[in-house]
Design a protein around this motif. Structure first.
Motif, mmCIF file in Angstrom:
data_model
loop_
_atom_site.group_PDB
_atom_site.id
_atom_site.type_symbol
_atom_site.label_atom_id
_atom_site.label_comp_id
_atom_site.label_asym_id
_atom_site.label_seq_id
_atom_site.Cartn_x
_atom_site.Cartn_y
_atom_site.Cartn_z
ATOM 1 N N ALA A 48 3.562 -5.885 8.130
ATOM 2 C CA ALA A 48 4.639 -6.351 7.258
ATOM 3 C C ALA A 48 5.924 -5.627 7.624
ATOM 4 C CB ALA A 48 4.282 -6.101 5.795
ATOM 5 N N THR A 49 6.979 -6.374 7.825
ATOM 6 C CA THR A 49 8.275 -5.806 8.177
ATOM 7 C C THR A 49 9.345 -6.405 7.281
ATOM 8 O OG1 THR A 49 7.649 -5.479 10.489
ATOM 9 C CG2 THR A 49 10.002 -5.510 9.981
ATOM 10 N N ILE A 50 10.172 -5.561 6.714
ATOM 11 C CA ILE A 50 11.290 -6.003 5.888
ATOM 12 C C ILE A 50 12.579 -5.727 6.650
ATOM 13 C CG2 ILE A 50 12.536 -5.634 3.731
ATOM 14 C CD1 ILE A 50 9.862 -6.980 3.349
ATOM 15 N N LEU A 51 13.378 -6.756 6.806
ATOM 16 C CA LEU A 51 14.688 -6.604 7.419
ATOM 17 C C LEU A 51 15.733 -6.407 6.335
ATOM 18 C CD1 LEU A 51 14.505 -9.396 10.163
ATOM 19 C CD2 LEU A 51 13.910 -6.965 10.351
ATOM 20 N N SER A 52 16.693 -5.568 6.603
ATOM 21 C CA SER A 52 17.749 -5.322 5.635
ATOM 22 C C SER A 52 18.559 -6.594 5.405
ATOM 23 C CB SER A 52 18.686 -4.216 6.128
ATOM 24 O OG SER A 52 19.840 -4.145 5.309
ATOM 25 N N PRO A 53 18.754 -6.992 4.139
ATOM 26 C CA PRO A 53 19.571 -8.173 3.872
ATOM 27 C C PRO A 53 21.046 -7.928 4.148
ATOM 28 C CG PRO A 53 18.961 -7.104 1.825
ATOM 29 C CD PRO A 53 18.219 -6.396 2.921
ATOM 30 N N TYR A 60 11.953 -1.536 6.499
ATOM 31 C CA TYR A 60 10.642 -0.969 6.185
ATOM 32 C C TYR A 60 9.587 -1.726 6.974
ATOM 33 C CZ TYR A 60 6.348 0.114 3.561
ATOM 34 O OH TYR A 60 5.077 0.506 3.208
ATOM 35 N N SER A 61 8.603 -1.002 7.464
ATOM 36 C CA SER A 61 7.537 -1.636 8.230
ATOM 37 C C SER A 61 6.239 -0.893 7.982
ATOM 38 C CB SER A 61 7.867 -1.627 9.726
ATOM 39 O OG SER A 61 6.832 -2.237 10.472
ATOM 40 N N ILE A 99 -0.535 -13.276 1.517
ATOM 41 C CA ILE A 99 0.563 -13.982 2.154
ATOM 42 C C ILE A 99 0.875 -13.292 3.472
ATOM 43 C CG2 ILE A 99 2.951 -14.757 1.889
ATOM 44 C CD1 ILE A 99 2.549 -14.440 -1.150
ATOM 45 N N PRO A 100 0.910 -14.039 4.579
ATOM 46 C CA PRO A 100 1.239 -13.411 5.865
ATOM 47 C C PRO A 100 2.552 -12.630 5.777
ATOM 48 C CG PRO A 100 0.503 -15.671 6.191
ATOM 49 C CD PRO A 100 0.656 -15.485 4.707
ATOM 50 N N LYS A 101 2.537 -11.464 6.371
ATOM 51 C CA LYS A 101 3.704 -10.593 6.450
ATOM 52 C C LYS A 101 4.084 -9.930 5.130
ATOM 53 C CE LYS A 101 5.638 -13.223 10.325
ATOM 54 N NZ LYS A 101 6.815 -13.930 10.858
ATOM 55 N N LEU A 102 3.166 -9.973 4.147
ATOM 56 C CA LEU A 102 3.388 -9.251 2.898
ATOM 57 C C LEU A 102 2.240 -8.280 2.666
ATOM 58 C CD1 LEU A 102 4.592 -11.900 0.274
ATOM 59 C CD2 LEU A 102 5.969 -10.299 1.572
ATOM 60 N N ASP A 103 2.545 -7.136 2.097
ATOM 61 C CA ASP A 103 1.513 -6.143 1.788
ATOM 62 C C ASP A 103 0.988 -6.390 0.375
ATOM 63 O OD1 ASP A 103 -0.176 -4.017 2.134
ATOM 64 O OD2 ASP A 103 1.352 -2.471 1.790
ATOM 65 N N LEU A 104 0.480 -7.595 0.150
ATOM 66 C CA LEU A 104 -0.045 -8.003 -1.147
ATOM 67 C C LEU A 104 -1.401 -8.652 -0.966
ATOM 68 C CD1 LEU A 104 3.145 -9.695 -2.672
ATOM 69 C CD2 LEU A 104 2.189 -7.500 -3.362
ATOM 70 N N LEU A 105 -2.327 -8.356 -1.892
ATOM 71 C CA LEU A 105 -3.675 -8.907 -1.811
ATOM 72 C C LEU A 105 -4.180 -9.182 -3.220
ATOM 73 C CD1 LEU A 105 -6.265 -9.520 -0.108
ATOM 74 C CD2 LEU A 105 -6.885 -7.113 -0.428
ATOM 75 N N ALA A 106 -4.726 -10.378 -3.426
ATOM 76 C CA ALA A 106 -5.323 -10.760 -4.702
ATOM 77 C C ALA A 106 -6.747 -11.237 -4.444
ATOM 78 C CB ALA A 106 -4.506 -11.858 -5.375
ATOM 79 N N ILE A 107 -7.689 -10.708 -5.209
ATOM 80 C CA ILE A 107 -9.107 -11.035 -5.017
ATOM 81 C C ILE A 107 -9.671 -11.502 -6.355
ATOM 82 C CG2 ILE A 107 -11.330 -10.183 -4.216
ATOM 83 C CD1 ILE A 107 -9.612 -7.751 -3.050
ATOM 84 N N ARG A 108 -10.250 -12.688 -6.373
ATOM 85 C CA ARG A 108 -10.832 -13.191 -7.612
ATOM 86 C C ARG A 108 -12.035 -12.337 -7.989
ATOM 87 N NH1 ARG A 108 -12.264 -19.510 -8.301
ATOM 88 N NH2 ARG A 108 -10.100 -19.594 -7.509
ATOM 89 N N ILE A 109 -12.111 -11.994 -9.264
ATOM 90 C CA ILE A 109 -13.191 -11.135 -9.740
ATOM 91 C C ILE A 109 -14.069 -11.893 -10.733
ATOM 92 C CG2 ILE A 109 -12.039 -8.930 -9.344
ATOM 93 C CD1 ILE A 109 -11.079 -9.000 -12.247
ATOM 94 N N PRO A 110 -15.366 -11.578 -10.765
ATOM 95 C CA PRO A 110 -16.299 -12.316 -11.618
ATOM 96 C C PRO A 110 -16.501 -11.700 -12.996
ATOM 97 C CG PRO A 110 -17.524 -10.948 -10.108
ATOM 98 C CD PRO A 110 -16.060 -10.694 -9.812
ATOM 99 N N PHE A 111 -15.573 -10.856 -13.437
ATOM 100 C CA PHE A 111 -15.709 -10.226 -14.745
ATOM 101 C C PHE A 111 -14.371 -10.249 -15.467
ATOM 102 C CE2 PHE A 111 -14.780 -6.857 -11.666
ATOM 103 C CZ PHE A 111 -13.716 -6.204 -12.265
ATOM 104 N N THR A 222 5.691 5.082 1.196
ATOM 105 C CA THR A 222 6.778 6.005 0.897
ATOM 106 C C THR A 222 7.476 6.443 2.179
ATOM 107 O OG1 THR A 222 5.306 7.935 1.010
ATOM 108 C CG2 THR A 222 5.599 6.895 -1.156
ATOM 109 N N ALA A 223 8.671 6.996 2.021
ATOM 110 C CA ALA A 223 9.417 7.566 3.146
ATOM 111 C C ALA A 223 10.364 8.620 2.603
ATOM 112 C CB ALA A 223 10.196 6.486 3.898
ATOM 113 N N ARG A 224 10.614 9.645 3.391
ATOM 114 C CA ARG A 224 11.553 10.694 3.007
ATOM 115 C C ARG A 224 12.979 10.229 3.278
ATOM 116 N NH1 ARG A 224 9.411 15.037 0.009
ATOM 117 N NH2 ARG A 224 7.162 14.913 0.378
ATOM 118 N N VAL A 225 13.891 10.625 2.387
ATOM 119 C CA VAL A 225 15.293 10.225 2.494
ATOM 120 C C VAL A 225 16.153 11.470 2.649
ATOM 121 C CG1 VAL A 225 17.201 9.014 1.387
ATOM 122 C CG2 VAL A 225 14.853 8.226 1.046
#
Length: 253
Positions: A48-53, A60-61, A99-111, A222-225
């Protein structure tokens, strides 16, 4: 600064991916199905890579090659811990949403997480990062909430190596892609811990919910600034998160 909460607010839960990767997840419902939400890189290869708008340069990558399909979910009820294991390799089509290129994950759960008194977010809780919010909060199992990942864990006795979650108050320095570009770029935000600790203390926070007026995002990294006054001195810790808004859109598609 991370601080252990005295009473677990149950807005998130500890997870272990691949029997060693300590991380955090939380719950979301579409109204008909319940999902565990976490950062994709905790379990699946991610690029996943974010380009500055503003400049167009790389902002961020995150790139990982780990494939850790076995996910142990731990749920607290009073002073007891309960365990549920998912294996992404056994999940039917449509039960794993990412979603491709996003650091997001959703998993259906049975409870139903509410039977354990956990908060379950809905689409109405999801908000975009806002520059009007002075602070954001994160809840997750970083710091000393987990035992060291080098140690073996016994799924039958999670209470021996999991404690209460950690809370962190972050200065909101949110940025997100301008409205006209949102169809092309993932929603993304940043916030800062003005009193950072050593980097390893944040291990386990990935996948944590970032909360403002609503559910804003999912902690990615995270990253140091460097300090403005002294560029050689890293004063702040920047927390990067991916907005849940695009995941919400994926559920509705």
């Amino acid at each position: 600064m991370l601080a252990e909460v005295n009473n677990d607010p149950r807005v998130c839960c500890p997870i272990i991916c691949g029997e060693y990767m300590r991380a955090t997840g939380f719950f979301y419902t579409t109204g008909t199905e319940n999902y565990l939400i976490t950062a994709r890189h905790n379990a699946l290869p991610t690029k996943a890579t974010i380009l500055s708008p503003f400049t167009g340069g790389k902002y961020y990558s995150i790139t990982t090659n780990d494939f850790l399909p076995v996910i142990d979910i731990y749920l607290r009820r009073k002073d007891e811990w309960f365990h549920h294991r998912l294996d992404l390799r056994d999940m039917p089509n449509g039960h794993v949403i990412t979603i491709p290129k996003l650091d997001l994950l959703a998993i259906r759960i049975p409870f139903d997480p509410t039977t354990f008194q956990y908060s379950v977010f809905t689409g109405q809780d999801v908000t975009l990062p806002s520059e009007e919010e002075n602070t954001l909060s994160g809840y997750g199992f970083g710091g000393g909430a987990f035992s060291d990942e080098e140690e073996c864990h016994d799924v039958t006795d999670p209470g021996s190596y999991i404690s209460n979650p950690m809370e962190i108050t972050l200065e909101n320095t949110a940025i997100h892609v301008p409205e006209k570009a949102k169809q092309f770029e993932p929603v993304f935000g940043i916030s800062c811990d003005p009193t950072p600790e050593i980097d390893s203390i944040y291990n386990g926070m990935s996948g944590s919910p970032i909360i403002g007026d609503g559910l804003v995002g999912v902690w990615s990294g995270t990253a140091r600034v460097p300090s403005v006054d002294d560029p050689k001195h890293e004063t702040y810790l920047r927390v990067h998160y991916f907005g849940v808004e695009l995941l919400k859109r994926a559920f509705n598609s």
